[in-house]
Design a protein around this motif. Structure first.
Motif, PDB file in Angstrom:
ATOM      1  N   ARG A 148       0.814  -1.208   0.000  1.00 20.24           N
ATOM      2  CA  ARG A 148       0.000   0.000   0.000  1.00 20.24           C
ATOM      3  C   ARG A 148       0.855   1.269   0.000  1.00 20.24           C
ATOM      4  O   ARG A 148       0.343   2.357  -0.272  1.00 20.24           O
ATOM      5  CB  ARG A 148      -0.907  -0.005   1.245  1.00 20.24           C
ATOM      6  N   LEU A 149       2.158   1.115   0.299  1.00 18.06           N
ATOM      7  CA  LEU A 149       3.031   2.286   0.364  1.00 18.06           C
ATOM      8  C   LEU A 149       4.481   1.834   0.271  1.00 18.06           C
ATOM      9  O   LEU A 149       4.830   0.740   0.723  1.00 18.06           O
ATOM     10  CB  LEU A 149       2.793   3.054   1.672  1.00 18.06           C
ATOM     11  N   VAL A 150       5.321   2.689  -0.316  1.00 13.94           N
ATOM     12  CA  VAL A 150       6.758   2.420  -0.417  1.00 13.94           C
ATOM     13  C   VAL A 150       7.518   3.538   0.283  1.00 13.94           C
ATOM     14  O   VAL A 150       7.243   4.722   0.061  1.00 13.94           O
ATOM     15  CB  VAL A 150       7.213   2.338  -1.892  1.00 13.94           C
ATOM     16  N   VAL A 151       8.441   3.154   1.150  1.00 13.94           N
ATOM     17  CA  VAL A 151       9.361   4.110   1.793  1.00 13.94           C
ATOM     18  C   VAL A 151      10.751   3.769   1.291  1.00 13.94           C
ATOM     19  O   VAL A 151      11.234   2.659   1.505  1.00 13.94           O
ATOM     20  CB  VAL A 151       9.313   4.004   3.332  1.00 13.94           C
ATOM     21  N   SER A 152      11.391   4.711   0.584  1.00 10.69           N
ATOM     22  CA  SER A 152      12.675   4.392  -0.045  1.00 10.69           C
ATOM     23  C   SER A 152      13.727   5.459   0.226  1.00 10.69           C
ATOM     24  O   SER A 152      13.442   6.660   0.183  1.00 10.69           O
ATOM     25  CB  SER A 152      12.496   4.247  -1.560  1.00 10.69           C
ATOM     26  N   GLY A 201      -4.513   8.144  -0.586  1.00  9.09           N
ATOM     27  CA  GLY A 201      -4.655   7.060  -1.557  1.00  9.09           C
ATOM     28  C   GLY A 201      -6.065   6.509  -1.568  1.00  9.09           C
ATOM     29  O   GLY A 201      -6.620   6.212  -2.619  1.00  9.09           O
ATOM     30  N   GLU A 202      -6.673   6.371  -0.378  1.00  8.69           N
ATOM     31  CA  GLU A 202      -8.047   5.895  -0.300  1.00  8.69           C
ATOM     32  C   GLU A 202      -8.999   6.896  -0.935  1.00  8.69           C
ATOM     33  O   GLU A 202      -9.918   6.532  -1.663  1.00  8.69           O
ATOM     34  CB  GLU A 202      -8.435   5.670   1.161  1.00  8.69           C
ATOM     35  N   ASN A 203      -8.775   8.176  -0.669  1.00  7.44           N
ATOM     36  CA  ASN A 203      -9.646   9.211  -1.226  1.00  7.44           C
ATOM     37  C   ASN A 203      -9.529   9.282  -2.736  1.00  7.44           C
ATOM     38  O   ASN A 203     -10.515   9.530  -3.430  1.00  7.44           O
ATOM     39  CB  ASN A 203      -9.302  10.579  -0.628  1.00  7.44           C
ATOM     40  N   THR A 204      -8.312   9.053  -3.256  1.00 10.72           N
ATOM     41  CA  THR A 204      -8.105   9.130  -4.704  1.00 10.72           C
ATOM     42  C   THR A 204      -8.935   8.096  -5.435  1.00 10.72           C
ATOM     43  O   THR A 204      -9.499   8.355  -6.496  1.00 10.72           O
ATOM     44  CB  THR A 204      -6.608   8.918  -5.036  1.00 10.72           C
ATOM     45  N   ASN A 236       2.801   1.106 -11.332  1.00 11.81           N
ATOM     46  CA  ASN A 236       1.693   1.369 -10.415  1.00 11.81           C
ATOM     47  C   ASN A 236       1.615   2.872 -10.152  1.00 11.81           C
ATOM     48  O   ASN A 236       2.325   3.395  -9.301  1.00 11.81           O
ATOM     49  CB  ASN A 236       1.877   0.603  -9.099  1.00 11.81           C
ATOM     50  N   PRO A 237       0.757   3.593 -10.877  1.00 12.33           N
ATOM     51  CA  PRO A 237       0.700   5.049 -10.738  1.00 12.33           C
ATOM     52  C   PRO A 237       0.052   5.523  -9.448  1.00 12.33           C
ATOM     53  O   PRO A 237       0.123   6.708  -9.124  1.00 12.33           O
ATOM     54  CB  PRO A 237      -0.136   5.479 -11.954  1.00 12.33           C
ATOM     55  N   ARG A 238      -0.580   4.617  -8.689  1.00  9.84           N
ATOM     56  CA  ARG A 238      -1.331   5.049  -7.512  1.00  9.84           C
ATOM     57  C   ARG A 238      -0.601   4.847  -6.183  1.00  9.84           C
ATOM     58  O   ARG A 238      -0.871   5.562  -5.224  1.00  9.84           O
ATOM     59  CB  ARG A 238      -2.674   4.304  -7.444  1.00  9.84           C
ATOM     60  N   VAL A 239       0.284   3.867  -6.095  1.00  7.71           N
ATOM     61  CA  VAL A 239       0.884   3.562  -4.793  1.00  7.71           C
ATOM     62  C   VAL A 239       1.672   4.768  -4.280  1.00  7.71           C
ATOM     63  O   VAL A 239       2.499   5.333  -4.993  1.00  7.71           O
ATOM     64  CB  VAL A 239       1.780   2.308  -4.871  1.00  7.71           C
ATOM     65  N   VAL A 257      -1.176  10.161   6.340  1.00  9.38           N
ATOM     66  CA  VAL A 257      -1.761  11.106   5.387  1.00  9.38           C
ATOM     67  C   VAL A 257      -1.708  10.542   3.980  1.00  9.38           C
ATOM     68  O   VAL A 257      -2.682  10.624   3.219  1.00  9.38           O
ATOM     69  CB  VAL A 257      -1.030  12.463   5.453  1.00  9.38           C
ATOM     70  N   LEU A 258      -0.570   9.945   3.605  1.00 13.63           N
ATOM     71  CA  LEU A 258      -0.433   9.378   2.265  1.00 13.63           C
ATOM     72  C   LEU A 258      -1.416   8.230   2.042  1.00 13.63           C
ATOM     73  O   LEU A 258      -2.020   8.119   0.974  1.00 13.63           O
ATOM     74  CB  LEU A 258       0.997   8.883   2.039  1.00 13.63           C
ATOM     75  N   LEU A 259      -1.579   7.384   3.050  1.00 11.01           N
ATOM     76  CA  LEU A 259      -2.512   6.269   2.921  1.00 11.01           C
ATOM     77  C   LEU A 259      -3.949   6.763   2.818  1.00 11.01           C
ATOM     78  O   LEU A 259      -4.739   6.246   2.025  1.00 11.01           O
ATOM     79  CB  LEU A 259      -2.368   5.322   4.117  1.00 11.01           C
ATOM     80  N   LYS A 260      -4.280   7.773   3.597  1.00 15.27           N
ATOM     81  CA  LYS A 260      -5.631   8.328   3.549  1.00 15.27           C
ATOM     82  C   LYS A 260      -5.898   8.966   2.197  1.00 15.27           C
ATOM     83  O   LYS A 260      -6.967   8.811   1.616  1.00 15.27           O
ATOM     84  CB  LYS A 260      -5.812   9.359   4.665  1.00 15.27           C
TER      85      LYS A 260
END
Length: 233
Positions: A47-51, A120-123, A71-74, A115-118
């Motif tokens: 659901r998310l990448v930290v790099s 993503g859900e809203n998008t 994956n344009p959304r992650v 915030v990023l995960l939220k």
């Protein structure tokens, strides 16, 4: 449980990130270089990448581009010791959603991730017009193409998102803080000028060669998107 891919070549830092994120309730997989991350990413529904940016082999910027192409959304959050405006711009141009400079407070990292995960859900649930128009500018949100006076204008992903947000809020003063929160999903750092840099990028592409200007500066306040003849500015 939300799955997060952490890409970090320093094992001590990777271990700290894994332990902290797991304590926060996430399921964490660690990759120690870019190639390993590219092998792991398609295997799980992350659901998310930290790099990190500085990685052996494929660096974080190139990794970000390759993940973004598949994956344009992650959401992608980049961690780095490089904190200049140019470094941030390169990260955003590669497709990153947020950018944190080391060292950082883990509580802030956790807050940014939420915030990023939220977002993503809203998008996924958001509905937006299939087209925005302003004067002779046309934005097709289905094909993500931008034309002015019938001529297609090539924009980077962040330039496109910035233009889309401005076009969706015409005639209203948009502060740098609002743009940072809504387009970059981050807090505006007054020590950098990356928003102004992107505004200038857009102006050169969509306003420079046209008599009617669309992007205007409200000194000390922010920017306004509306058509004005260049003689009015």
């Amino acid at each position: 449980m939300i799955k997060i891919l952490v890409v970090e070549d320093e094992q001590r830092v990777a271990g700290l990130l894994k332990r902290g994120l797991e304590e926060a309730g996430y399921q964490v997989t660690v990759a120690y270089d870019g190639q390993m991350a590219l092998r792991l990413f398609p295997r799980e529904e992350f659901r998310l990448v930290v790099s990190d940016v500085v990685l052996p082999g494929i660096d974080g910027f190139e990794l970000c581009k390759q993940i973004r192409s598949s994956n344009p959304r992650v959401p992608i959050l980049m961690l780095t010791a490089l904190g200049t405006t140019d470094d941030k711009l390169e990260g955003f141009d590669a497709g990153a959603d947020d950018y944190m400079v080391k060292p950082f407070d883990f509580r802030e990292l956790d807050a940014r991730i939420k915030v990023l995960l939220k977002r993503g859900e809203n998008t996924v649930n958001e509905t937006q017009p299939h087209e925005y128009t302003c004067a002779d500018l046309r934005i097709d949100t289905l094909t993500k193409t931008v034309c002015r006076a019938g001529t297609e204008i090539k924009l980077s992903p962040k330039e496109y998102n910035l233009l889309l947000y401005m076009a969706g809020n015409p005639g209203r003063v948009l502060s740098r803080a609002e743009i940072a929160a809504k387009v970059w999903n981050t807090h505006f750092d007054t020590g950098t000028n990356f928003i102004d840099v992107y505004i200038n990028y857009l102006r050169k592409k969509i306003d420079k060669n046209y008599p009617v200007k669309l992007i205007h500066t409200k000194p000390g306040m922010g920017f306004i998107f509306e058509p004005r003849d260049e003689n009015q500015d």
